[in-house]
Design an enzyme around this catalytic site. Structure first.
Site, PDB file in Angstrom:
ATOM      1  N   HIS A  92       0.854  -1.195   0.000  1.00 36.68           N
ATOM      2  CA  HIS A  92       0.000   0.000   0.000  1.00 36.68           C
ATOM      3  C   HIS A  92       0.889   1.244   0.000  1.00 36.68           C
ATOM      4  O   HIS A  92       1.951   1.260   0.634  1.00 36.68           O
ATOM      5  CB  HIS A  92      -0.912  -0.011   1.240  1.00 36.68           C
ATOM      6  CG  HIS A  92      -1.979   1.025   1.161  1.00 36.68           C
ATOM      7  ND1 HIS A  92      -1.732   2.356   1.437  1.00 36.68           N
ATOM      8  CD2 HIS A  92      -3.288   0.951   0.813  1.00 36.68           C
ATOM      9  CE1 HIS A  92      -2.853   3.037   1.263  1.00 36.68           C
ATOM     10  NE2 HIS A  92      -3.810   2.212   0.876  1.00 36.68           N
ATOM     11  N   GLU A 158      -4.151   2.248  -7.341  1.00 30.95           N
ATOM     12  CA  GLU A 158      -4.454   3.264  -6.333  1.00 30.95           C
ATOM     13  C   GLU A 158      -3.531   4.470  -6.540  1.00 30.95           C
ATOM     14  O   GLU A 158      -2.441   4.533  -5.935  1.00 30.95           O
ATOM     15  CB  GLU A 158      -4.219   2.704  -4.935  1.00 30.95           C
ATOM     16  CG  GLU A 158      -5.162   1.619  -4.518  1.00 30.95           C
ATOM     17  CD  GLU A 158      -5.460   1.697  -3.024  1.00 30.95           C
ATOM     18  OE1 GLU A 158      -6.639   1.718  -2.665  1.00 30.95           O
ATOM     19  OE2 GLU A 158      -4.507   1.775  -2.233  1.00 30.95           O
TER      20      GLU A 158
HETATM   21  C1  PEP Z   1      -6.789   3.219   0.342  1.00 27.83           C
HETATM   22  O1  PEP Z   1      -5.926   3.902   0.883  1.00 27.83           O
HETATM   23  O2  PEP Z   1      -6.609   2.009   0.109  1.00 27.83           O
HETATM   24  C2  PEP Z   1      -8.053   3.860  -0.003  1.00 27.83           C
HETATM   25  C3  PEP Z   1      -8.792   3.311  -0.922  1.00 27.83           C
HETATM   26  O3  PEP Z   1      -8.322   4.999   0.697  1.00 27.83           O
HETATM   27  P1  PEP Z   1      -9.550   6.014   0.531  1.00 27.83           P
HETATM   28  O4  PEP Z   1     -10.734   5.249   0.035  1.00 27.83           O
HETATM   29  O5  PEP Z   1      -9.754   6.568   1.913  1.00 27.83           O
HETATM   30  O6  PEP Z   1      -9.119   7.059  -0.437  1.00 27.83           O
END
Ligand code: PEP
Length: 235
Positions: A92, A158
């Site tokens: 992550h 992400e």
């Molecule tokens: C994450 O950090 O995996 C994530 C999806 O965070 P958020 O939905 O809070 O942006």
């Protein structure tokens, strides 16, 4: 394939709060999605008991880069499986950023998870500067290089700038990135999106043909938000 909705609870709550929240999850009802919750290590043992008899799956937010041994503070993939975990988030961006996790460490963790039959969700994504420089696909490609060819992975796209910011990429940007990941990793690999998915933004994922689920952080703490996400991903 049913969409995966993975709830990353990060370090938002205490173990007691997580255990109470897991009770609410079990009462959520049924949706045509695979729902998996990723609490802190501390509450995995209690939550695995709570989830017995429900379709909700359990995951961990990290695992050790080595088999059981002299590794202070780490948790072995094998122990997570024994606890009932089916999934594990690896690499992550918050761990890469705050703990200096490298692609080498990520691949070592992926190997441990796969050996223990724990399904890794490997996170990749560009920073705001990299996006502005137009190098998103190159960055993602480089991050995937060490895990390319491995079978049984789920990749979460992400973008670092989208996490906890309230903004998501456009559907076109998402399809471009997710489609590219699928091309690199192969059709067997599940590809999902994470970053500011909420009740208000989840519908964008329906416009992204390559998207097979979502990793949800902040919004996963609120059951009403979660219901909206599940509804919009199920329709
Ligand atoms: C994450 O950090 O995996 C994530 C999806 O965070 P958020 O939905 O809070 O942006």
């Amino acid at each position: 394939m049913k969409p995966l909705v993975a709830l990353n609870w990060k370090m938002y709550r205490s173990a007691a709060q997580e255990i109470a929240a897991a009770r609410q999850l079990v009462e959520l009802g049924n949706y045509p999605a695979t729902l998996a919750v990723f609490p802190s290590f501390l509450s995995l043992y209690s939550i695995t008991e709570q989830l017995k008899g429900s379709a909700i799956e359990l995951g961990a937010q990290d695992c050790a880069m080595a088999a059981p041994g002299a590794y202070t503070g780490q948790v072995a993939a094998q122990s997570l499986v024994e606890l009932g975990c089916r999934w594990c988030i690896i690499g992550h961006s918050e761990r890469r950023m705050y703990l200096g996790e490298t692609d080498e460490l990520v691949v070592a963790k992926v190997n441990q998870a796969l050996a223990a039959r724990l399904q890794p969700i490997v996170c990749v994504g560009e920073t705001a500067q990299e996006r502005a420089a137009g190098v998103t696909l190159a960055v993602v490609e480089k991050m995937l290089e060490p895990v390319q060819g491995k079978v049984g992975l789920c990749i979460a796209y992400e973008p670092v700038w989208a996490i906890n910011s309230g903004t998501t990429p456009t559907a076109q940007e998402l399809e471009r990135a997710l489609g590219h990941i699928r091309k690199i990793m192969g059709a067997e690999c599940r590809v999902i999106y994470g970053g500011s998915i909420s009740g208000a933004t989840a519908s964008i994922l329906k416009e992204v043909p390559s998207c097979q689920g979502a990793l949800v952080g902040k919004a996963s703490l609120d059951v009403q938000e979660l219901k909206k996400i599940l509804e919009s991903m199920s329709n």
